[in-house]
Scaffold this motif. Structure first.
Motif, PDB file in Angstrom:
ATOM      1  N   ALA A   1      -8.236 -14.063 -44.284  1.00 39.77           N
ATOM      2  CA  ALA A   1      -9.554 -13.448 -43.658  1.00 39.77           C
ATOM      3  C   ALA A   1      -9.945 -15.475 -43.694  1.00 39.77           C
ATOM      4  O   ALA A   1     -10.269 -15.854 -42.517  1.00 39.77           O
ATOM      5  N   GLY A   2      -9.339 -16.073 -44.160  1.00 36.69           N
ATOM      6  CA  GLY A   2      -9.567 -17.789 -43.987  1.00 36.69           C
ATOM      7  C   GLY A   2      -8.723 -17.792 -42.898  1.00 36.69           C
ATOM      8  O   GLY A   2      -9.896 -19.021 -41.610  1.00 36.69           O
ATOM      9  N   LEU A   3      -8.073 -17.950 -42.015  1.00 45.09           N
ATOM     10  CA  LEU A   3      -6.721 -17.801 -41.033  1.00 45.09           C
ATOM     11  C   LEU A   3      -7.967 -17.241 -39.671  1.00 45.09           C
ATOM     12  O   LEU A   3      -7.915 -17.737 -38.571  1.00 45.09           O
ATOM     13  N   LEU A   4      -7.903 -16.273 -40.165  1.00 51.40           N
ATOM     14  CA  LEU A   4      -8.752 -15.141 -38.529  1.00 51.40           C
ATOM     15  C   LEU A   4     -10.404 -15.707 -38.247  1.00 51.40           C
ATOM     16  O   LEU A   4     -10.995 -15.586 -37.458  1.00 51.40           O
ATOM     17  N   ARG A   5     -11.106 -15.950 -39.827  1.00 53.24           N
ATOM     18  CA  ARG A   5     -12.294 -16.422 -39.582  1.00 53.24           C
ATOM     19  C   ARG A   5     -12.226 -17.863 -38.629  1.00 53.24           C
ATOM     20  O   ARG A   5     -13.061 -18.556 -38.248  1.00 53.24           O
ATOM     21  N   ALA A   6     -11.281 -18.667 -39.546  1.00 49.56           N
ATOM     22  CA  ALA A   6     -11.026 -19.569 -38.420  1.00 49.56           C
ATOM     23  C   ALA A   6     -10.797 -19.683 -36.961  1.00 49.56           C
ATOM     24  O   ALA A   6     -11.244 -20.452 -36.017  1.00 49.56           O
ATOM     25  N   PHE A   7     -10.239 -18.725 -36.441  1.00 51.29           N
ATOM     26  CA  PHE A   7      -9.430 -18.186 -35.407  1.00 51.29           C
ATOM     27  C   PHE A   7     -10.768 -18.223 -34.580  1.00 51.29           C
ATOM     28  O   PHE A   7     -10.818 -18.904 -33.503  1.00 51.29           O
ATOM     29  N   ARG A   8     -11.630 -17.118 -34.855  1.00 52.28           N
ATOM     30  CA  ARG A   8     -12.799 -16.791 -34.449  1.00 52.28           C
ATOM     31  C   ARG A   8     -13.698 -17.707 -34.539  1.00 52.28           C
ATOM     32  O   ARG A   8     -14.424 -17.862 -33.657  1.00 52.28           O
ATOM     33  N   ALA A   9     -14.214 -19.081 -35.296  1.00 49.17           N
ATOM     34  CA  ALA A   9     -15.071 -20.330 -35.200  1.00 49.17           C
ATOM     35  C   ALA A   9     -14.490 -20.872 -34.339  1.00 49.17           C
ATOM     36  O   ALA A   9     -15.011 -21.633 -32.572  1.00 49.17           O
ATOM     37  N   PHE A  10     -12.960 -21.639 -33.208  1.00 48.13           N
ATOM     38  CA  PHE A  10     -12.716 -21.852 -32.331  1.00 48.13           C
ATOM     39  C   PHE A  10     -12.642 -20.775 -31.247  1.00 48.13           C
ATOM     40  O   PHE A  10     -13.432 -21.464 -30.046  1.00 48.13           O
ATOM     41  N   ALA A  11     -13.046 -20.073 -31.185  1.00 46.24           N
ATOM     42  CA  ALA A  11     -12.911 -18.812 -29.893  1.00 46.24           C
ATOM     43  C   ALA A  11     -14.473 -18.991 -29.898  1.00 46.24           C
ATOM     44  O   ALA A  11     -15.098 -19.012 -28.306  1.00 46.24           O
ATOM     45  N   HIS A  12     -15.368 -19.501 -30.459  1.00 48.95           N
ATOM     46  CA  HIS A  12     -17.057 -19.602 -30.452  1.00 48.95           C
ATOM     47  C   HIS A  12     -16.944 -20.957 -29.446  1.00 48.95           C
ATOM     48  O   HIS A  12     -18.057 -20.774 -28.643  1.00 48.95           O
TER      49      HIS A  12
ATOM     50  N   SER B   1       6.739  -8.878 -40.745  1.00 49.97           N
ATOM     51  CA  SER B   1       6.043 -10.297 -40.581  1.00 49.97           C
ATOM     52  C   SER B   1       5.663 -10.936 -38.933  1.00 49.97           C
ATOM     53  O   SER B   1       4.165 -10.738 -38.783  1.00 49.97           O
ATOM     54  N   LEU B   2       6.847 -10.262 -38.133  1.00 42.91           N
ATOM     55  CA  LEU B   2       6.055 -10.492 -36.918  1.00 42.91           C
ATOM     56  C   LEU B   2       5.523  -9.495 -35.952  1.00 42.91           C
ATOM     57  O   LEU B   2       4.302  -9.423 -35.514  1.00 42.91           O
ATOM     58  N   GLU B   3       6.117  -8.267 -36.523  1.00 46.34           N
ATOM     59  CA  GLU B   3       4.847  -7.261 -35.870  1.00 46.34           C
ATOM     60  C   GLU B   3       3.314  -6.955 -36.453  1.00 46.34           C
ATOM     61  O   GLU B   3       2.457  -7.053 -35.667  1.00 46.34           O
ATOM     62  N   ALA B   4       2.993  -8.249 -38.140  1.00 42.55           N
ATOM     63  CA  ALA B   4       2.129  -7.867 -38.592  1.00 42.55           C
ATOM     64  C   ALA B   4       1.312  -8.787 -38.230  1.00 42.55           C
ATOM     65  O   ALA B   4       0.425  -8.744 -38.240  1.00 42.55           O
ATOM     66  N   ALA B   5       1.736  -9.812 -37.932  1.00 41.54           N
ATOM     67  CA  ALA B   5       1.259 -11.328 -36.851  1.00 41.54           C
ATOM     68  C   ALA B   5       0.859 -10.711 -35.637  1.00 41.54           C
ATOM     69  O   ALA B   5      -0.229 -11.195 -34.580  1.00 41.54           O
ATOM     70  N   ARG B   6       1.742  -9.884 -34.633  1.00 40.71           N
ATOM     71  CA  ARG B   6       1.156  -9.379 -33.762  1.00 40.71           C
ATOM     72  C   ARG B   6       0.175  -8.184 -34.307  1.00 40.71           C
ATOM     73  O   ARG B   6      -0.885  -8.468 -33.314  1.00 40.71           O
ATOM     74  N   THR B   7       0.195  -7.488 -34.767  1.00 40.77           N
ATOM     75  CA  THR B   7      -1.083  -6.197 -34.565  1.00 40.77           C
ATOM     76  C   THR B   7      -2.296  -7.655 -35.596  1.00 40.77           C
ATOM     77  O   THR B   7      -4.254  -7.779 -34.987  1.00 40.77           O
TER      78      THR B   7
ATOM     79  N   ALA C   1      -3.662  -9.149 -31.991  1.00 42.32           N
ATOM     80  CA  ALA C   1      -3.856  -8.478 -30.623  1.00 42.32           C
ATOM     81  C   ALA C   1      -5.657  -8.112 -31.396  1.00 42.32           C
ATOM     82  O   ALA C   1      -6.579  -7.617 -30.280  1.00 42.32           O
ATOM     83  N   TRP C   2      -5.243  -7.695 -32.602  1.00 42.36           N
ATOM     84  CA  TRP C   2      -7.102  -6.892 -33.436  1.00 42.36           C
ATOM     85  C   TRP C   2      -7.903  -8.076 -32.892  1.00 42.36           C
ATOM     86  O   TRP C   2      -9.146  -8.374 -32.787  1.00 42.36           O
ATOM     87  N   THR C   3      -7.408  -9.330 -33.434  1.00 44.90           N
ATOM     88  CA  THR C   3      -9.031 -10.312 -34.168  1.00 44.90           C
ATOM     89  C   THR C   3      -9.013 -10.814 -32.036  1.00 44.90           C
ATOM     90  O   THR C   3     -10.328 -10.738 -31.986  1.00 44.90           O
ATOM     91  N   HIS C   4      -8.163 -11.149 -31.113  1.00 47.36           N
ATOM     92  CA  HIS C   4      -7.868 -10.664 -29.728  1.00 47.36           C
ATOM     93  C   HIS C   4      -9.233  -9.927 -29.184  1.00 47.36           C
ATOM     94  O   HIS C   4     -10.134 -10.509 -28.360  1.00 47.36           O
TER      95      HIS C   4
ATOM     96  N   PHE D   1     -16.843  -7.576 -38.189  1.00 47.46           N
ATOM     97  CA  PHE D   1     -15.563  -8.700 -38.284  1.00 47.46           C
ATOM     98  C   PHE D   1     -15.260  -8.218 -39.373  1.00 47.46           C
ATOM     99  O   PHE D   1     -13.800  -8.556 -39.928  1.00 47.46           O
ATOM    100  N   GLU D   2     -16.443  -8.968 -40.906  1.00 45.23           N
ATOM    101  CA  GLU D   2     -15.489  -8.835 -42.024  1.00 45.23           C
ATOM    102  C   GLU D   2     -15.098  -7.502 -42.358  1.00 45.23           C
ATOM    103  O   GLU D   2     -13.880  -7.190 -43.167  1.00 45.23           O
ATOM    104  N   TYR D   3     -15.653  -5.995 -41.587  1.00 46.16           N
ATOM    105  CA  TYR D   3     -15.024  -5.167 -41.765  1.00 46.16           C
ATOM    106  C   TYR D   3     -13.610  -4.973 -41.522  1.00 46.16           C
ATOM    107  O   TYR D   3     -12.703  -3.813 -42.721  1.00 46.16           O
ATOM    108  N   GLY D   4     -13.367  -5.318 -40.415  1.00 46.25           N
ATOM    109  CA  GLY D   4     -12.377  -5.110 -39.817  1.00 46.25           C
ATOM    110  C   GLY D   4     -11.245  -5.696 -40.840  1.00 46.25           C
ATOM    111  O   GLY D   4     -10.221  -5.552 -40.577  1.00 46.25           O
TER     112      GLY D   4
END
Length: 187
Positions: free
Chosen positions: A84-95, A139-145, A148-151, A172-175
């Motif tokens: 959750a922290g990683l994806l929130r950080a990634f989202r903030a970075f993208a913004h 792990s690779l398949e999960a990371a790709r999933t 892909a969802w986050t992007h 975003f939080e639901y997903g």
């Protein structure tokens, strides 16, 4: 007597990144970068071979910054919290860097593609976390999933494509919550 250097590669890349964010990829020209760093375009070619090389440098600088942001999420967190922290950080970075975010996922010419080692370094925190959630074998398949969802979510969000109302932050939080649950191995 040789002419003193009027600019550095770092200042060229930073100027290019600023131009990219201000005007998108079309604004990222050798002429515009040369003007931004205070030299004539031919002088720029002493440091950067061409526009493709410049785009690659911008993507690589962006990946290094993204890696730093992702590595700032504590590795000691339990895997769902870390993801959750990683994806929130990634989202903030993208913004903060929407054009660069798009550029790192673009399928540009081979000359613009970053060093695969940089991609692996930037992806390492996500791979480590998905290995803890889904197991090392997946792990690779999960990371790709996850990526892909986050992007996909961020691409829609950054282009204002969520047009049916509702709260995008809640979506975003639901997903994120359901993605984490789906990846978690049963005990």
């Amino acid at each position: 007597m040789p002419t003193p250097e009027r600019t550095s590669l770092d200042s060229i890349v930073e100027a290019a990144r600023t131009l990219l964010e201000a005007g998108g990829p079309d604004r990222l020209t050798m002429q515009a970068v040369a003007e931004a760093v205070g030299v004539r375009a031919p002088s720029l070619y002493k440091r950067v071979r061409n526009r493709d090389a410049l785009v690659r440098l911008v993507i690589e600088a962006t990946l290094r910054d993204l890696e730093e942001v992702l590595r700032s999420v504590p590795a000691e967190l339990d895997p769902p919290a870390r993801l959750a922290g990683l994806l929130r950080a990634f989202r903030a970075f993208a913004h903060e860097h929407p054009a660069a975010h798009h550029l790192i996922f673009a399928n540009g010419p081979a000359a613009t593609r970053p060093d695969p080692a940089l991609l692996a370094q930037a992806a390492a925190p996500v791979l480590e976390t998905t290995a803890a959630l889904a197991g090392p074998r997946r792990s690779l398949e999960a990371a790709r999933t996850v990526t892909a969802w986050t992007h996909g979510f961020l691409s829609m969000e950054l282009s204002s494509a969520f047009n049916l109302g509702g709260d995008v932050d809640d979506a975003f939080e639901y997903g994120l919550a359901h993605l984490t649950t789906a990846l978690t191995l049963p005990d």
